[in-house]
Design a protein around this motif. Structure first.
Motif, mmCIF file in Angstrom:
data_model
loop_
_atom_site.group_PDB
_atom_site.id
_atom_site.type_symbol
_atom_site.label_atom_id
_atom_site.label_comp_id
_atom_site.label_asym_id
_atom_site.label_seq_id
_atom_site.Cartn_x
_atom_site.Cartn_y
_atom_site.Cartn_z
ATOM 1 N N GLU A 3 64.443 24.613 26.325
ATOM 2 C CA GLU A 3 64.441 25.820 27.165
ATOM 3 C C GLU A 3 65.690 25.901 28.018
ATOM 4 O OE1 GLU A 3 60.891 26.712 29.376
ATOM 5 O OE2 GLU A 3 59.656 25.765 27.833
ATOM 6 N N SER A 4 66.219 24.761 28.445
ATOM 7 C CA SER A 4 67.416 24.768 29.288
ATOM 8 C C SER A 4 68.609 25.377 28.553
ATOM 9 C CB SER A 4 67.755 23.350 29.754
ATOM 10 O OG SER A 4 67.994 22.499 28.644
ATOM 11 N N ILE A 5 68.700 25.165 27.257
ATOM 12 C CA ILE A 5 69.789 25.764 26.471
ATOM 13 C C ILE A 5 69.600 27.277 26.411
ATOM 14 C CG2 ILE A 5 70.862 25.882 24.195
ATOM 15 C CD1 ILE A 5 71.451 23.272 25.733
ATOM 16 N N GLY A 6 68.366 27.728 26.238
ATOM 17 C CA GLY A 6 68.091 29.168 26.257
ATOM 18 C C GLY A 6 68.480 29.791 27.584
ATOM 19 N N ARG A 7 68.162 29.099 28.686
ATOM 20 C CA ARG A 7 68.539 29.614 30.011
ATOM 21 C C ARG A 7 70.050 29.686 30.155
ATOM 22 N NH1 ARG A 7 64.362 26.114 31.649
ATOM 23 N NH2 ARG A 7 65.906 24.601 32.391
ATOM 24 N N LEU A 8 70.747 28.668 29.665
ATOM 25 C CA LEU A 8 72.205 28.676 29.731
ATOM 26 C C LEU A 8 72.767 29.859 28.954
ATOM 27 C CD1 LEU A 8 74.902 27.378 30.502
ATOM 28 C CD2 LEU A 8 74.683 25.942 28.472
ATOM 29 N N ALA A 9 72.247 30.083 27.753
ATOM 30 C CA ALA A 9 72.711 31.215 26.944
ATOM 31 C C ALA A 9 72.478 32.534 27.674
ATOM 32 C CB ALA A 9 72.019 31.217 25.584
ATOM 33 N N GLU A 10 71.349 32.662 28.361
ATOM 34 C CA GLU A 10 71.069 33.876 29.128
ATOM 35 C C GLU A 10 72.061 34.060 30.267
ATOM 36 O OE1 GLU A 10 67.001 34.084 30.447
ATOM 37 O OE2 GLU A 10 66.281 33.451 28.469
ATOM 38 N N ARG A 11 72.416 32.975 30.948
ATOM 39 C CA ARG A 11 73.320 33.051 32.093
ATOM 40 C C ARG A 11 74.748 33.378 31.684
ATOM 41 N NH1 ARG A 11 70.965 33.636 36.819
ATOM 42 N NH2 ARG A 11 72.772 32.707 37.783
ATOM 43 N N LEU A 12 75.081 33.175 30.444
ATOM 44 C CA LEU A 12 76.416 33.504 29.938
ATOM 45 C C LEU A 12 76.455 34.938 29.409
ATOM 46 C CD1 LEU A 12 77.227 30.138 28.126
ATOM 47 C CD2 LEU A 12 78.200 30.964 30.275
ATOM 48 N N GLY A 13 75.506 35.765 29.828
ATOM 49 C CA GLY A 13 75.321 37.129 29.345
ATOM 50 C C GLY A 13 76.543 38.012 29.232
ATOM 51 N N PRO A 14 77.537 37.932 30.140
ATOM 52 C CA PRO A 14 78.704 38.800 29.991
ATOM 53 C C PRO A 14 79.574 38.471 28.780
ATOM 54 C CG PRO A 14 78.525 38.023 32.253
ATOM 55 C CD PRO A 14 77.522 37.251 31.434
ATOM 56 N N PHE A 15 79.315 37.343 28.148
ATOM 57 C CA PHE A 15 80.122 36.915 27.009
ATOM 58 C C PHE A 15 79.286 36.903 25.737
ATOM 59 C CE2 PHE A 15 81.720 34.815 30.813
ATOM 60 C CZ PHE A 15 83.042 35.220 30.793
ATOM 61 N N PRO A 16 79.920 37.093 24.575
ATOM 62 C CA PRO A 16 79.199 36.895 23.321
ATOM 63 C C PRO A 16 78.849 35.410 23.178
ATOM 64 C CG PRO A 16 81.170 38.224 22.980
ATOM 65 C CD PRO A 16 81.259 37.649 24.363
ATOM 66 N N VAL A 17 77.561 35.111 23.013
ATOM 67 C CA VAL A 17 77.070 33.731 22.970
ATOM 68 C C VAL A 17 76.100 33.579 21.807
ATOM 69 C CG1 VAL A 17 75.747 31.953 24.201
ATOM 70 C CG2 VAL A 17 77.223 33.503 25.487
ATOM 71 N N ALA A 18 76.212 32.445 21.116
ATOM 72 C CA ALA A 18 75.236 32.096 20.082
ATOM 73 C C ALA A 18 74.959 30.603 20.154
ATOM 74 C CB ALA A 18 75.748 32.461 18.693
ATOM 75 N N VAL A 19 73.755 30.235 19.771
ATOM 76 C CA VAL A 19 73.347 28.829 19.720
ATOM 77 C C VAL A 19 73.044 28.498 18.262
ATOM 78 C CG1 VAL A 19 71.695 27.107 20.522
ATOM 79 C CG2 VAL A 19 72.369 28.986 22.045
ATOM 80 N N TYR A 20 73.664 27.418 17.802
ATOM 81 C CA TYR A 20 73.495 26.949 16.427
ATOM 82 C C TYR A 20 72.916 25.542 16.427
ATOM 83 C CZ TYR A 20 76.523 30.666 14.593
ATOM 84 O OH TYR A 20 77.059 31.873 14.231
#
Length: 187
Positions: A3-20
């Motif tokens: 879940e912490s990775i999901g939260r990090l991805a959300e906080r980087l919202g102004p940038f294009p972000v993907a998790v692989y």
């Protein structure tokens, strides 16, 4: 994915972000990622795997700007080799390698050669259908347990590419992260 990775991805919202995942299956992305590189929700099966895309799809939009594509492909092959070594019981990783070896003579050559390389942050040329070419930084953040790769695209403030990236951002009404299918494939 933690879940912490999901939260990090959300906080980087102004940038294009993907998790692989460690073997480059797309797990999560935000709307800005979809606006920049195409909507991953439209992809099925192996098309959700970055290594598969890079070796089998000429329409892949993002290319290394400062090194040859072959070096980038070697780094992805090395990443996949590490995933196989770290998860020898994972049939999906083995199936992906088997399919790549059959589908791409270049992957087969690189896999057989066994070269090592490091996947690293780098400048990428992204070909956007409406805005043309953007030169962006692609940073790779890694979490070791479980291994996930977080990719973030950005541009230097005040640059032409930052302005173009801002225009892409405006296209997205929903900046919230979206989940892709888990590690399983349906092909």
């Amino acid at each position: 994915m933690p879940e912490s990775i999901g939260r990090l991805a959300e906080r980087l919202g102004p940038f294009p972000v993907a998790v692989y995942s460690a073997d480059w299956w797309l797990l999560r992305w935000n709307a800005r990622w979809a606006a920049l590189l195409g909507d991953p929700a439209q992809l099925t099966g192996r098309d959700r795997n970055l290594v598969w895309q890079v070796f089998t799809d000429d329409r892949w939009r993002s290319r290394p700007a400062d090194r040859p594509l072959a070096e980038f492909q070697q780094a992805l092959t090395a990443d996949l080799r590490i995933a196989v070594a770290e998860h020898p019981e994972d049939a999906q990783v083995t199936d992906l390698v088997t399919a790549l070896r059959a589908a791409s003579p270049l992957f087969e050559q690189q896999w057989t050669a066994g070269h090592t390389a490091r996947h690293r942050a780098e400048r990428k040329r992204v070909l956007h259908p409406q805005l043309g070419e953007l030169l962006l930084d692609c940073d790779v953040l890694r979490s070791p347990e479980p291994t996930v790769n977080i990719l973030v695209y950005s541009a230097p403030p005040g640059s032409t590419d930052a302005a173009l990236l801002d225009r892409i951002m405006d296209v997205s009404a929903d900046a919230g992260p979206q989940e892709g299918p888990r590690h399983r494939i349906d092909s």
